[in-house]
Motif scaffolding. Structure first.
Motif, short mmCIF file in Angstrom:
data_model
loop_
_atom_site.label_atom_id
_atom_site.label_comp_id
_atom_site.label_asym_id
_atom_site.label_seq_id
_atom_site.Cartn_x
_atom_site.Cartn_y
_atom_site.Cartn_z
N THR A 31 0.86 -1.07 0.10
CA THR A 31 -0.02 0.14 -0.03
C THR A 31 0.97 1.38 0.06
O THR A 31 1.61 1.33 0.73
CB THR A 31 -1.00 -0.09 1.36
OG1 THR A 31 -1.74 -1.13 1.07
CG2 THR A 31 -1.90 1.22 1.27
N GLY A 57 0.90 5.26 0.36
CA GLY A 57 0.46 6.48 0.75
C GLY A 57 0.79 7.50 -0.39
O GLY A 57 1.78 7.91 -0.57
N VAL A 71 -9.54 4.78 -2.44
CA VAL A 71 -8.46 3.43 -2.53
C VAL A 71 -8.47 2.82 -3.77
O VAL A 71 -9.60 2.66 -4.28
CB VAL A 71 -8.37 2.46 -1.25
CG1 VAL A 71 -9.90 1.75 -1.38
CG2 VAL A 71 -7.53 1.61 -1.38
N TYR A 73 -3.64 4.76 -1.41
CA TYR A 73 -4.43 5.33 -0.33
C TYR A 73 -3.91 6.59 -0.03
O TYR A 73 -2.64 6.72 0.14
CB TYR A 73 -4.37 4.20 0.64
CG TYR A 73 -5.43 4.30 1.95
CD1 TYR A 73 -6.78 4.37 1.45
CD2 TYR A 73 -5.01 4.35 3.39
CE1 TYR A 73 -7.74 4.28 2.68
CE2 TYR A 73 -6.11 4.22 4.23
CZ TYR A 73 -7.44 4.42 3.89
OH TYR A 73 -8.35 4.63 4.82
N GLY A 74 -4.79 7.41 0.67
CA GLY A 74 -4.20 8.66 0.77
C GLY A 74 -3.12 8.53 2.02
O GLY A 74 -3.37 7.86 2.95
N ARG A 75 -2.21 9.37 1.96
CA ARG A 75 -0.83 9.43 2.85
C ARG A 75 -1.48 9.39 4.16
O ARG A 75 -1.01 8.99 5.28
CB ARG A 75 0.00 10.35 2.32
CG ARG A 75 1.23 10.39 3.30
CD ARG A 75 2.40 11.22 2.88
NE ARG A 75 2.95 10.92 1.59
CZ ARG A 75 3.59 11.60 0.78
NH1 ARG A 75 3.68 12.76 1.23
NH2 ARG A 75 4.08 11.13 -0.43
N LEU A 109 -3.65 6.79 5.63
CA LEU A 109 -2.82 5.74 5.98
C LEU A 109 -1.78 5.89 7.21
O LEU A 109 -1.84 5.02 7.92
CB LEU A 109 -1.70 5.27 4.67
CG LEU A 109 -0.74 4.04 4.60
CD1 LEU A 109 -1.76 2.71 4.91
CD2 LEU A 109 0.01 3.94 3.63
N ALA A 110 -1.32 6.75 7.43
CA ALA A 110 -0.86 6.99 8.47
C ALA A 110 -1.67 6.97 9.62
O ALA A 110 -1.17 6.55 10.87
CB ALA A 110 -0.04 8.48 8.53
N ASP A 163 -4.46 5.44 9.93
CA ASP A 163 -4.67 3.91 10.25
C ASP A 163 -3.58 3.21 10.94
O ASP A 163 -4.07 2.38 11.73
CB ASP A 163 -5.27 3.42 8.52
CG ASP A 163 -5.45 1.89 9.02
OD1 ASP A 163 -6.67 1.67 9.50
OD2 ASP A 163 -4.99 1.04 8.33
N ALA A 223 2.47 11.05 9.93
CA ALA A 223 2.80 11.04 8.23
C ALA A 223 4.11 11.59 8.04
O ALA A 223 4.73 12.35 8.72
CB ALA A 223 1.92 12.01 7.47
N ASP A 240 4.31 10.75 -6.17
CA ASP A 240 4.38 10.88 -4.91
C ASP A 240 5.94 10.58 -4.28
O ASP A 240 6.00 10.63 -3.04
CB ASP A 240 3.34 9.96 -3.88
CG ASP A 240 2.05 10.38 -4.24
OD1 ASP A 240 1.48 11.34 -3.50
OD2 ASP A 240 1.31 10.09 -5.16
N HIS A 253 7.64 7.78 -4.50
CA HIS A 253 7.98 6.58 -4.32
C HIS A 253 8.96 5.98 -5.29
O HIS A 253 8.63 6.12 -6.57
CB HIS A 253 6.80 5.57 -4.26
CG HIS A 253 5.75 6.19 -3.17
ND1 HIS A 253 6.00 5.71 -1.89
CD2 HIS A 253 4.49 6.49 -3.38
CE1 HIS A 253 4.72 6.20 -1.36
NE2 HIS A 253 4.03 6.80 -2.04
#
Length: 142
Positions: free
Chosen positions: A9, A11, A37, A50-52, A55-56, A58, A63, A117, A119
């Motif tokens: 996943t 973010g 998502v 998923y939104g950063r 996700l943080a 969750d 973040a 983003d 990554h």
């Protein structure tokens, strides 16, 4: 119970924009996807966007910033031309070239791009790691 990587996943700042980037790379959005998502089936491993902040939240952690995250995903292909093509495709889709493909110290050929983003993805031709009959990367036998 054996440890298996089943889902990654990422973010992201904007799920829709990140989804468009990965669709431009050829991935197909899975049916359970929704505005918050997106899921892509990558032949046995699911890639989720998923939104950063969500996700943080969750995970119950703060973040992170935009710097190096200590992680790179890998996209292994066969041949230097395939590495060059994959990097070019990622950049054309809106990714950022991080390291142009070149011969690597470990005997292969690789380069890096970052998704919108940040990554990191390494695209590599590693002649020491064979693909099996299903196209899955395998560790070489001793």
């Amino acid at each position: 119970m054996s440890l298996r990587l089943s889902m990654v996943t990422l973010g992201v700042a904007d799920v829709a924009a990140a989804t468009a980037f990965y669709e431009a790379l050829g991935l197909v959005r899975g049916a359970p996807s929704e505005a918050a998502v997106t899921f892509f089936d990558m032949d046995g491993v699911i890639l989720a966007l998923y939104g950063r902040a969500a996700l943080a939240d969750d995970a119950g952690v703060a973040a992170m910033g935009d710097g190096f995250r200590g992680l790179a995903l890998a996209w292994n292909v066969t041949g230097a031309a395939a590495v060059d093509a994959a990097i070019a495709r990622a950049v054309a889709a809106g990714g950022r070239l991080v390291k142009a493909p070149e011969r690597a110290f470990w005997g292969g050929y690789s380069g890096y791009f970052a998704d919108p983003d940040g990554h990191l993805w390494e695209v590599a031709d590693n002649p020491g790691f064979p693909f099996d009959e299903r196209g899955a990367l395998r560790l070489p036998e001793a």
